[in-house]
Structures are given as C-alpha cells and as structure tokens.
Write an enzyme that holds these catalytic residues in place. Structure first.
Site, PDB file in Angstrom:
ATOM      1  N   HIS A 193     -10.526  69.788  10.024  1.00  0.00           N
ATOM      2  CA  HIS A 193      -9.640  69.249  10.593  1.00  0.00           C
ATOM      3  C   HIS A 193     -10.376  68.754  11.584  1.00  0.00           C
ATOM      4  CE1 HIS A 193     -10.420  74.175  12.205  1.00  0.00           C
ATOM      5  NE2 HIS A 193     -10.322  73.172  13.348  1.00  0.00           N
TER       6      HIS A 193
ATOM      7  N   ASP B 140      -9.766  74.135   4.235  1.00  0.00           N
ATOM      8  CA  ASP B 140     -10.055  73.658   5.671  1.00  0.00           C
ATOM      9  C   ASP B 140     -11.871  73.515   5.719  1.00  0.00           C
ATOM     10  OD1 ASP B 140      -9.921  72.407   8.022  1.00  0.00           O
ATOM     11  OD2 ASP B 140      -9.828  74.368   8.854  1.00  0.00           O
TER      12      ASP B 140
ATOM     13  N   SER C 276     -14.798  76.204  16.284  1.00  0.00           N
ATOM     14  CA  SER C 276     -14.553  75.684  15.008  1.00  0.00           C
ATOM     15  C   SER C 276     -15.041  75.256  14.650  1.00  0.00           C
ATOM     16  CB  SER C 276     -12.766  74.647  14.960  1.00  0.00           C
ATOM     17  OG  SER C 276     -11.891  75.040  15.148  1.00  0.00           O
TER      18      SER C 276
END
Length: 498
Positions: A124, A154, A233
């Site tokens: 993402h 992911d 992230s």
C-alpha cells in the site's frame, strides 16, 4: 474507519517487500563482495541491566530507508493554487493551472534486505506509483524499480541500482516470544528516521484490513506496543540481535488525530521471506487452497459435539470438486493438525494451507465422530482475483438483521417450499426456513437471523417442526449445535435453549 470511538487505520506506506536480484544473472561483472561492517559498540549494562539500545540502533538503522511514491491524482481532485497567481489573474483571464494534472505524494518506509539494493516495503506504500524514490539514512536518493507486489499480504519488493548496501538479516519470527523487547524503525509522518522501543505484545493477529474485507488477506501479524505512526509502514521491527523480525504495517489508532495508542501490527519475517522469494523467482505469489469453510470451536460447540476440548477447527462446508472433497473431508470433521503440526485456530490453518504451493501433498489429522482419521490432500490453487468467491478457506459468520418472535429457541420456522427454495438457492424439502427471530431469545444471541435455513440440530437433519422438537428433547439442558445455510454457504452456530 471509525468504530466504537477508535480508528483502525492502515498507514499510507506499509508492508514489506522482498526482492533479492542477482546482478550476476543480468550480465556484466560480478559485484564486489560487500564490505564487512565494523563491530558495533558493546551494549551498556549496569548492575546486570541493559541501559541502552544504541548498539542495536547503530547496527540496524542504516538499512531502513524512506520511500516517496508519486501517484497521479484521480479525476475530480481539486487543484490548489498559489495565492500570488490568483491575485495576478484578471477577471477575464482563464485559470489555466486548474487543468494541470495533480500529483499525490505518499511517504513511507522500507528495509534493505540485500547488499545489492533489494528493499522490502508494504504494497500500500507503493501501489499505483508512477515514480518511487528511496532516500537512505545519509540522505542519498535513488530511483527505485518495483520488482513485484502482493496485495493479499500487503508486501512489495523494490530494487535500487546500488552495491555494498547496509542490510538487515531476516530473523525467525516463529521464535519471537510474547514479552520480547523489540525496536521499531521508520520515518513517521515524514519527520525523519525515528526509533521506538516496546515489546512483542501478541502473535497471530488478524485485522482483515490488509486487502479488502472478504477474507482476501493473509495475515499473521506480530502485535507490538512500540510506538508506530503513519509513515512507519514498511519500516523495520527488529530484535535485540539486530535481526529483522517484522515489517511494520498497521496501527490501531484513536483520538481526533488518529495517533498511536500502543497497538501496532507487523508482518512476520517468515511470511515476508516466503512472499519475497516467490516474487523474485516467478514475479507472483502462488497459494494453496483446500476448499472448505472452517470455524473455531467454542466451549458450547465442544459441549454440543461432546468433544473433550476446543482444540482444532470444525469444517462447516466442503466445496464440490475441491481438494478437500477429493481427500475425503466431510462436514463436521475436526481438523487438529496439518503435517503433524497442531492447529488451534482457523486463521492458522488458513495461513498454513496458503503458505503451501498448489499441487503439494499435505497430511490432515481429523477427528470424525470421535474417531481419529488421517487424510491426504493435494492442494488446489487459490485464485487471488476471486474476491468473494469460494476460492479460499473462510471463517463463516455474520449476523444479518432479524425480526422479533418467541419460543424455546426464539424462532419461527416453516418448511422449505418450492418458491422459498428458488429464492434462497437451496434444495426443496431441505431444512426449515427461519421466518422470525425473537431479539431477546437465545437464537438471536447466537447470530441466527430471518432468512437462515436450519439444516441440522446436533448432527441430525431436520425437515419439520417435529424433528426440531425431538432434537431439543434429546439434547435436554445441553447447548444445541445448529447447521445453518446462509447466502450460499453453511455455518455452525451453538444455541442455549430457554
């Protein structure tokens, strides 16, 4: 997404990507052997207690990078103007700058996992990016190439053209213990590289947010209280040996700003390694599929089935033509182990199957009507594009809206008519349709709803109200296990009659 006054959010940049390109395969001279890093300073210990993690940070932080991803704005996005330009324009001058395409820039983190510039990050973080820039800890920047990505986990793998890069070695995430000290390294909110400390809070977590909401994601998160915020992230979760044990991916956030509340989730390094190796080898990830619907066993379910404990998972449906059917699996079977490894949770089974290549043979340990059975299955292939289709092992559930009624079960039932069968997509004469549910009754509490079809009670098929009453009388004061047909699938629900 707000729910019960807290926000469960996925950082704009997360999940790890693994890509270890061998430059020798691309032609040209072989790269020089990576320089051996100098030994970091010894940890400071006072009275037997470590007082600093500086040695671990010095060893690991150079391999954690900042990632900038540029994505063209979607149509309909508003364009911002410079105030000076607005004032300079006359009343009849067209505002030409409104027509310029707008670029959205996302910030995230990544981890170098090979000296040749292979980087892991979250899918993402880089999804849809037309340009990806990697900035090292010393502010050197590189254009990055996307080697491959995998939405269900992911994860994504990037590559920069560089050699002798500092990198982190992947540790064994299976050996992480709850309570182990961990460090999170990343670039939160774009302020620059930041290190936070905490512990491993839990293992085997599933949030359902990594990829869609229809059981399309494969998650086995490490949970940590090491502070993680947006921009972390794709960053590193490391142990005190300086090994990469997780890729920071999601946070459970709260408050008006959606800030950290001490609940963060990292993709375990073992899952990341498997995904990375497949992306590097084949450019895509292949997953095994058994073809069953499965559920965890509650205490009430165990009592209804007269099981000694809640170990294993129960099979609520076997799909026609699937690997499971060919292997001989049946509804109500209890799967207790795969290849001799004990299975305690439906998510564990799902990840074990998905982590095995299609065509592989697996051994299933099953309890059937109290008798141990050993089965062999050859796995089918999971269809990534089959969102919402019967392509993966699912945990059945859900509680649609119900209408009030009463009775011992809190249900009103009627036989399945030809018209009802056509509407519900079931066989005529199979089970009983729930026409009303008492919201204060035990069935509503268990999750049974109007429109459900009761197929079995305590493993016995029911086709009339008399069948139901007989099953309830036989059960006495014990909970009853009801097999429910719902929206093309089946699910076991346990009800405690009034």
């Amino acid at each position: 997404m707000y729910n019960r006054n807290f926000l469960l959010s996925v950082s704009l940049i997360s999940v790890l990507g693994f890509s270890a390109c061998n430059t020798g395969l691309l032609g040209g001279e072989q790269p020089a052997a990576p320089a051996q890093p100098e030994a970091p300073p010894a940890p400071i210990v006072v009275d037997g207690v470590r007082t600093s993690y500086a040695d671990v940070v010095e060893k690991t932080s150079p391999a954690v990078v900042r990632i900038e991803a540029e994505v063209k704005a979607r149509r309909g996005s508003q364009t911002q103007f410079d105030l000076d330009d607005l004032f300079r324009q006359g009343p009849d001058q067209p505002q030409q700058r409104q027509q310029r395409p707008q670029i959205e820039r996302g910030l995230g983190s990544g981890v170098i996992v090979s000296a040749d510039g292979t980087i892991l990050t979250n899918n993402h973080v880089v999804e849809g990016a037309e340009k990806i820039t990697v900035l090292l800890a010393d502010n050197k920047s590189f254009d990055a190439k996307l080697i491959g990505s995998d939405k269900p986990s992911d994860l994504a793998v990037l590559k920069i053209e560089a050699q002798n890069m500092p990198f982190l070695t992947l540790g064994n995430s299976d050996t992480v213990r709850i309570g182990d000290i961990v460090l999170a390294i990343g670039n939160p909110l774009g302020i620059g590289q930041t290190v936070t400390a905490g512990i491993s809070s839990a293992k085997g977590r599933r949030t359902g947010l990594a990829y869609g909401s229809n059981n399309d994601s494969f998650e086995d998160f490490l949970q940590t209280d090491a502070p993680i915020n947006r921009g972390n992230s794709g960053g590193a979760l490391v142990n005190l040996n300086g090994e990469l044990i997780g890729i920071n991916s999601q946070i459970l956030a709260g408050g008006p700003s959606g800030g950290n509340i001490g609940i963060g989730f990292s993709i375990p390094s073992n899952m990341a390694k498997s995904v990375m190796e497949q992306l590097l080898k084949d450019g895509r990830v292949r997953r095994g599929m058994l073809g069953v619907n499965i559920q965890n066993i509650t205490e009430d379910t165990a009592k209804a089935l007269e099981l000694p404990d809640t170990s294993g998972v129960i099979v609520s449906n076997v799909r026609s033509g699937s690997s499971a059917e060919k292997a001989g699996l049946k509804r109500r079977d209890i799967i207790t182990a795969i290849n001799g490894e004990k299975i305690e949770d439906s998510n564990v089974l799902r990840n074990k199957v998905a982590g095995t290549l299609p065509g592989s043979e697996i051994k299933l340990s099953v309890i059937r009507d109290g008798t141990p059975v050993e089965l062999t299955a050859v796995l089918d292939e999971y269809n990534v594009d089959g969102s919402g289709s019967p392509s993966s092992e699912n945990n059945d559930g859900g509680t649609p809206n119900a209408q009030p009624q009463g009775g011992k079960l809190g249900l009103s039932l009627q036989p399945v008519t030809p018209q009802t069968a056509r509407q519900l997509g079931i066989t005529e004469g199979e089970g009983l349709v729930v026409t009303d549910v008492d919201q204060a009754g035990p069935s509503a509490e268990a999750g049974i709803a109007r429109g459900d079809v009761v197929l079995e009670i305590n493993r016995v098929g029911v086709k009339s109200v008399d069948d139901v009453q007989a099953a309830l009388e036989k059960a006495g004061d014990r909970p009853v296990l009801m097999l429910i047909a719902r929206r093309g699938g089946t699910v076991y629900l346990t009800v405690r009659p009034n």
